[in-house]
Structure formats: C-alpha cells, structure tokens
Design a protein around this motif. Structure first.
Motif, PDB file in Angstrom:
ATOM      1  N   TYR A   1       0.829  -1.216   0.000  1.00 16.13           N
ATOM      2  CA  TYR A   1       0.000   0.000   0.000  1.00 16.13           C
ATOM      3  C   TYR A   1       0.860   1.262   0.000  1.00 16.13           C
ATOM      4  CZ  TYR A   1      -3.081   3.429   2.455  1.00 16.13           C
ATOM      5  OH  TYR A   1      -3.789   4.526   2.858  1.00 16.13           O
ATOM      6  N   TYR A   2       1.832   1.318   0.876  1.00 11.99           N
ATOM      7  CA  TYR A   2       2.675   2.517   0.942  1.00 11.99           C
ATOM      8  C   TYR A   2       3.619   2.609  -0.260  1.00 11.99           C
ATOM      9  CZ  TYR A   2       0.951   3.810   5.552  1.00 11.99           C
ATOM     10  OH  TYR A   2       0.151   4.220   6.589  1.00 11.99           O
ATOM     11  N   ARG A   3       4.148   1.492  -0.714  1.00 12.47           N
ATOM     12  CA  ARG A   3       5.019   1.518  -1.884  1.00 12.47           C
ATOM     13  C   ARG A   3       4.277   2.070  -3.099  1.00 12.47           C
ATOM     14  NH1 ARG A   3       5.093  -1.585  -5.962  1.00 12.47           N
ATOM     15  NH2 ARG A   3       3.960  -3.289  -4.927  1.00 12.47           N
ATOM     16  N   GLN A   4       3.010   1.684  -3.255  1.00  4.34           N
ATOM     17  CA  GLN A   4       2.216   2.165  -4.386  1.00  4.34           C
ATOM     18  C   GLN A   4       2.107   3.697  -4.402  1.00  4.34           C
ATOM     19  OE1 GLN A   4      -1.561   0.216  -3.780  1.00  4.34           O
ATOM     20  NE2 GLN A   4      -1.060  -1.505  -5.132  1.00  4.34           N
ATOM     21  N   ARG A   5       2.208   4.324  -3.251  1.00  2.00           N
ATOM     22  CA  ARG A   5       1.967   5.759  -3.124  1.00  2.00           C
ATOM     23  C   ARG A   5       3.252   6.568  -2.938  1.00  2.00           C
ATOM     24  NH1 ARG A   5      -1.956   2.585  -2.193  1.00  2.00           N
ATOM     25  NH2 ARG A   5      -4.128   3.237  -2.503  1.00  2.00           N
ATOM     26  N   ALA A   6       4.394   5.954  -3.255  1.00  2.00           N
ATOM     27  CA  ALA A   6       5.693   6.573  -2.966  1.00  2.00           C
ATOM     28  C   ALA A   6       6.023   7.763  -3.847  1.00  2.00           C
ATOM     29  CB  ALA A   6       6.803   5.523  -3.078  1.00  2.00           C
ATOM     30  N   SER A   7       5.218   8.039  -4.875  1.00  2.94           N
ATOM     31  CA  SER A   7       5.474   9.231  -5.695  1.00  2.94           C
ATOM     32  C   SER A   7       5.016  10.505  -5.006  1.00  2.94           C
ATOM     33  CB  SER A   7       4.792   9.107  -7.058  1.00  2.94           C
ATOM     34  OG  SER A   7       3.382   8.973  -6.906  1.00  2.94           O
ATOM     35  N   ALA A   8       4.295  10.399  -3.899  1.00  5.59           N
ATOM     36  CA  ALA A   8       3.959  11.585  -3.104  1.00  5.59           C
ATOM     37  C   ALA A   8       5.242  12.312  -2.710  1.00  5.59           C
ATOM     38  CB  ALA A   8       3.188  11.174  -1.850  1.00  5.59           C
ATOM     39  N   GLY A   9       5.161  13.636  -2.624  1.00  3.88           N
ATOM     40  CA  GLY A   9       6.332  14.371  -2.155  1.00  3.88           C
ATOM     41  C   GLY A   9       6.785  13.867  -0.801  1.00  3.88           C
ATOM     42  N   LEU A  10       5.827  13.553   0.047  1.00  7.87           N
ATOM     43  CA  LEU A  10       6.085  12.979   1.371  1.00  7.87           C
ATOM     44  C   LEU A  10       4.894  12.123   1.748  1.00  7.87           C
ATOM     45  CD1 LEU A  10       7.592  12.866   4.178  1.00  7.87           C
ATOM     46  CD2 LEU A  10       6.250  14.903   4.806  1.00  7.87           C
ATOM     47  N   ILE A  11       5.164  10.929   2.266  1.00 13.23           N
ATOM     48  CA  ILE A  11       4.131  10.103   2.887  1.00 13.23           C
ATOM     49  C   ILE A  11       4.185  10.319   4.391  1.00 13.23           C
ATOM     50  CG2 ILE A  11       3.453   7.741   3.479  1.00 13.23           C
ATOM     51  CD1 ILE A  11       4.444   6.861   0.739  1.00 13.23           C
ATOM     52  N   ILE A  12       3.037  10.636   4.975  1.00 19.44           N
ATOM     53  CA  ILE A  12       2.893  10.617   6.433  1.00 19.44           C
ATOM     54  C   ILE A  12       2.043   9.392   6.739  1.00 19.44           C
ATOM     55  CG2 ILE A  12       2.184  11.862   8.505  1.00 19.44           C
ATOM     56  CD1 ILE A  12       2.183  14.429   6.697  1.00 19.44           C
ATOM     57  N   THR A  13       2.579   8.464   7.504  1.00 19.01           N
ATOM     58  CA  THR A  13       1.858   7.225   7.741  1.00 19.01           C
ATOM     59  C   THR A  13       0.585   7.450   8.548  1.00 19.01           C
ATOM     60  OG1 THR A  13       2.807   6.646   9.887  1.00 19.01           O
ATOM     61  CG2 THR A  13       4.038   5.960   7.915  1.00 19.01           C
ATOM     62  N   GLU A  14      -0.247   6.425   8.517  1.00 16.27           N
ATOM     63  CA  GLU A  14      -1.384   6.388   9.425  1.00 16.27           C
ATOM     64  C   GLU A  14      -0.902   6.579  10.863  1.00 16.27           C
ATOM     65  OE1 GLU A  14      -2.586   1.915   9.383  1.00 16.27           O
ATOM     66  OE2 GLU A  14      -1.134   2.333   7.819  1.00 16.27           O
ATOM     67  N   ALA A  15      -1.775   7.136  11.692  1.00 15.05           N
ATOM     68  CA  ALA A  15      -1.429   7.345  13.093  1.00 15.05           C
ATOM     69  C   ALA A  15      -1.053   6.020  13.738  1.00 15.05           C
ATOM     70  CB  ALA A  15      -2.607   7.971  13.823  1.00 15.05           C
ATOM     71  N   THR A  16       0.027   6.056  14.535  1.00 16.88           N
ATOM     72  CA  THR A  16       0.631   4.834  15.062  1.00 16.88           C
ATOM     73  C   THR A  16       0.814   4.957  16.572  1.00 16.88           C
ATOM     74  OG1 THR A  16       1.737   4.446  12.949  1.00 16.88           O
ATOM     75  CG2 THR A  16       2.648   3.335  14.878  1.00 16.88           C
ATOM     76  N   ALA A  17       0.266   3.992  17.304  1.00 12.80           N
ATOM     77  CA  ALA A  17       0.254   4.056  18.771  1.00 12.80           C
ATOM     78  C   ALA A  17       1.665   3.966  19.341  1.00 12.80           C
ATOM     79  CB  ALA A  17      -0.605   2.933  19.330  1.00 12.80           C
ATOM     80  N   ILE A  18       1.962   4.858  20.278  1.00 14.22           N
ATOM     81  CA  ILE A  18       3.303   4.913  20.872  1.00 14.22           C
ATOM     82  C   ILE A  18       3.457   3.984  22.067  1.00 14.22           C
ATOM     83  CG2 ILE A  18       3.705   7.275  20.067  1.00 14.22           C
ATOM     84  CD1 ILE A  18       3.033   8.191  22.977  1.00 14.22           C
ATOM     85  N   SER A  19       2.358   3.372  22.505  1.00 18.49           N
ATOM     86  CA  SER A  19       2.405   2.480  23.669  1.00 18.49           C
ATOM     87  C   SER A  19       1.080   1.725  23.731  1.00 18.49           C
ATOM     88  CB  SER A  19       2.590   3.286  24.959  1.00 18.49           C
ATOM     89  OG  SER A  19       1.408   4.028  25.243  1.00 18.49           O
ATOM     90  N   PRO A  20       0.992   0.666  24.546  1.00 22.25           N
ATOM     91  CA  PRO A  20      -0.308   0.012  24.728  1.00 22.25           C
ATOM     92  C   PRO A  20      -1.373   0.976  25.253  1.00 22.25           C
ATOM     93  CG  PRO A  20       1.445  -1.422  25.508  1.00 22.25           C
ATOM     94  CD  PRO A  20       2.091  -0.092  25.211  1.00 22.25           C
ATOM     95  N   GLN A  21      -0.963   1.900  26.132  1.00 22.00           N
ATOM     96  CA  GLN A  21      -1.897   2.881  26.692  1.00 22.00           C
ATOM     97  C   GLN A  21      -2.465   3.807  25.619  1.00 22.00           C
ATOM     98  OE1 GLN A  21      -0.387   6.466  28.693  1.00 22.00           O
ATOM     99  NE2 GLN A  21      -1.231   5.642  30.593  1.00 22.00           N
ATOM    100  N   ALA A  22      -1.757   3.951  24.506  1.00 14.59           N
ATOM    101  CA  ALA A  22      -2.122   4.898  23.456  1.00 14.59           C
ATOM    102  C   ALA A  22      -3.164   4.360  22.493  1.00 14.59           C
ATOM    103  CB  ALA A  22      -0.872   5.298  22.676  1.00 14.59           C
ATOM    104  N   ILE A  23      -3.537   3.092  22.613  1.00 12.87           N
ATOM    105  CA  ILE A  23      -4.425   2.449  21.642  1.00 12.87           C
ATOM    106  C   ILE A  23      -5.893   2.778  21.934  1.00 12.87           C
ATOM    107  CG2 ILE A  23      -5.283   0.204  20.848  1.00 12.87           C
ATOM    108  CD1 ILE A  23      -2.438  -0.865  21.199  1.00 12.87           C
TER     109      ILE A  23
END
Length: 357
Positions: A42-64
């Motif tokens: 999915y991300y490789r397909q979109r690599a022509s973007a000037g910048l990819i910002i990934t989906e929000a990603t939990a920094i800890s179990p508490q963050a989910i």
C-alpha cells in the motif's frame, strides 16, 4: 516564479520532488498492532507523493483506542515497519511516521478493564470503536502530575524505535481530539496544576513532547499536526484563535521540518466550530506549512500560489489514487474511493485501486 503543487520544496532535511503530500490515514489493517506485508504494498504504491505521512501509530499500549491500528513500541513493530520503509525507499519515496496517543478516545476493552487516560475526567460525547462493536465512551481517568513524564517518555521511546525502523522522520499527532490536543483545549483540559489553565500551561505537555522527539531526531526531521478548528471527538475551546496563535508562535522556536494544519472541515462547521482563519496562523508561523482538509487540485495550487501554504496533504484522494501525482499532472480522471473499505479488511479497497495505464 509562482509555486505550484509540482514545484520542489525543501522540508527540513529533505528536498521533496513535489508538494503533494499523502496525509495520515487510519486503515485498521494491522492485527495485534503489527504492520503487515500488505501495508508495505500500500505505501510503496503511493511513494510518488512528495512525502508520505503514515497512518497514526500508537506509541504504547496505553495509546491504543481503535482495533487493528499499528504500533511502534516493540521490536516486532520495528521489524515490521522496516519492510514498509524499505519498500517506500526502493521507489525513492520519503516517509514520516505519525506518533499517536489517543488519550480519552479509547475504551477499557483495550486496556484490560482499566480506564483510558486524559488531562481531565471528562467523558467525550460519542462512541468508541472496539473489537466488540461501537460502545459509549467512558469517563477517563485524569493523569496525575507525576505520570506526565512517563507520557513524554512514551513519545521519546517511540521516536527512537521509528528511527530504528528506517523512517525519514516523524510527525507528532497533536490534532483531531487525541491526547495532546486534549491538553491544549479548555473543553477537555480543566486542570488546576501547571498543565492547565493558561495557554502556557496547556501547551506545556506538547512542548515537552516536542522537545523529547526533537532530541531523538533533530528538528529538521520532525513535523507536528494541529487541528485548530476541529470539533471531531467532541473537541472545543473558548478562544481557539488566540490559543492556536500562541501555540504556533511557540513552535517557531523549534524550527521544525514543518507544521501540518487541518483546515476547518464542513463537518466542523456543522458542529458549531469556531473557525480559526488559516491566514492568521500562516502569519504567525515562520516555517514550512502543510495544510489539509478536503482540498482538490485547483484549491491546492491556489493555496500555494497565495502563500497560505507551502504544500497540501491529501487524504481520501490518496486512498483511491495511488498515482495521485501522475493523475494531477495529466489532469486525468480520479478513481472514486469506496468508503465501505476504509477501515479494516483485506486488499479490496486498499491495494487494488487501478493506476493510470
């Protein structure tokens, strides 16, 4: 020369080939918070973007706070994300990881029965998305003063793991009603200690988190996202224009790679948003400014030409158009996204949208 979406742009440490940014898009396809090979496609397909910002990603179990969102708090996560960063880099793309703590936008089901945490014990209106379906939000537990250094450390550790995973940088998610946004706004922060009350106090946690992440990455590889007019997740503030002007002015001192602003959306206006004028924040911020919020190609070009933004992030358009840059350049028709496949599922509505032939 008038800049357009196709003009290269210096963003911190990187020269981007265009100003068409892939916005962070939650897709809920990471079982046990672990990214998959399908996500690498999915991300490789979109690599022509000037910048990819990934989906929000939990920094800890508490963050989910949602099912099947990715994490960045174990070595297993690092190894899984490495496949994704390698895939993007193989296509000469640049990718930042968005660091996320949901705060009160969660449910005890995600935390072994424990309450979600927040600046104050104020329940948001609405429902949590859980493995057991939609459930009413609960009243969260207010974080004790002595717990706040551990929140900062969660961000610091996640930033370190993101570096190990091969990302080019990170974006701090301080928007859309999640934990750092909850601390900023007086509708969700009614603390009476040094993290509540004044603008300075409500900004304190964001300042400490930003400093911790900058210490790991260097300021030129760190972005930050705000949603000054946002009402999503039951957010409000008594004076958002004054608050966010203050926050943006304070962020100038970091000299970040960029500031990413979510413009007022139609849904925010319908929910009674006090709209913060983008021009006010553009005037207050001295660095590179990304904007997002329902932009099309013409409006994106115009925002850049008018000097209101340096780049434009696209969300839904990137779901359905992995080759969005090429389609914009050719003024080609755009694929229509299938909203029923946005969250969860397999490759359908994820990696099977057609490219231009």
């Amino acid at each position: 020369m008038i800049n357009t979406l196709f003009t290269p742009l210096q963003v911190g440490a990187y020269t981007l080939p265009n100003r068409i940014i892939m916005a962070p898009l939650t897709r809920m396809r990471a079982p046990q918070a672990t990214p998959t090979d399908l996500m690498a496609t999915y991300y490789r397909q979109r690599a022509s973007a000037g910048l990819i910002i990934t989906e929000a990603t939990a920094i800890s179990p508490q963050a989910i706070g949602y099912p099947n969102i990715p994490g960045i708090f174990t070595e297993e996560h690092v190894a899984a994300w490495q496949k994704i960063t390698s895939a993007v880099h193989a296509e000469n793309g640049t990718v930042f990881l968005q660091l996320w703590h949901v705060g009160r936008i969660s449910h005890p089901d995600f935390h072994g029965g424990e309450l979600p945490v927040a600046p104050s014990a104020i329940a948001p209106q609405g429902q949590a998305v859980t493995f057991n379906g939609m459930q009413a939000f609960v009243t969260p537990r207010a974080l004790a003063l002595e717990e706040l250094p551990s929140i900062v450390n969660q961000y610091r550790y996640a930033a370190q793991l993101a570096k190990a995973a091969g990302f080019d940088g990170v974006e701090i998610h301080s928007a859309n009603g999640y934990l750092l946004d909850q601390f900023l706004r007086d509708g969700s922060n009614q603390r009476t200690d040094s993290y509540g009350g004044s603008f300075e106090n409500r900004y304190r946690l964001l300042q400490e988190v930003t400093q911790a992440v900058v210490d790991v990455w260097g300021a030129d590889k760190v972005g930050l996202r705000l949603s000054p007019s946002g009402t999503f997740n039951d957010m409000s503030d008594s004076d958002p224009t004054a608050l966010f002007t203050y926050v943006v002015e304070q962020l100038n001192s970091f000299n970040l790679a960029y500031l990413h602003l979510v413009d007022a959306l139609e849904s925010d206006i319908r929910h009674g948003a006090k709209v913060v004028d983008l021009a006010v924040l553009r005037a207050a911020y001295q660095g590179c400014l990304l904007v997002c919020g329902g932009y099309d190609q013409a409006r994106g070009h115009q925002a850049i030409a008018d000097g209101l933004a340096d780049a434009v992030a696209y969300g839904e358009l990137y779901i359905a158009n992995p080759d969005l840059v090429g389609r914009f350049k050719q003024n080609a028709p755009l694929n229509k996204p299938d909203a029923s496949t946005y969250y969860g599922g397999d490759e359908h509505g994820y990696t099977d949208y057609p490219f231009l032939t």
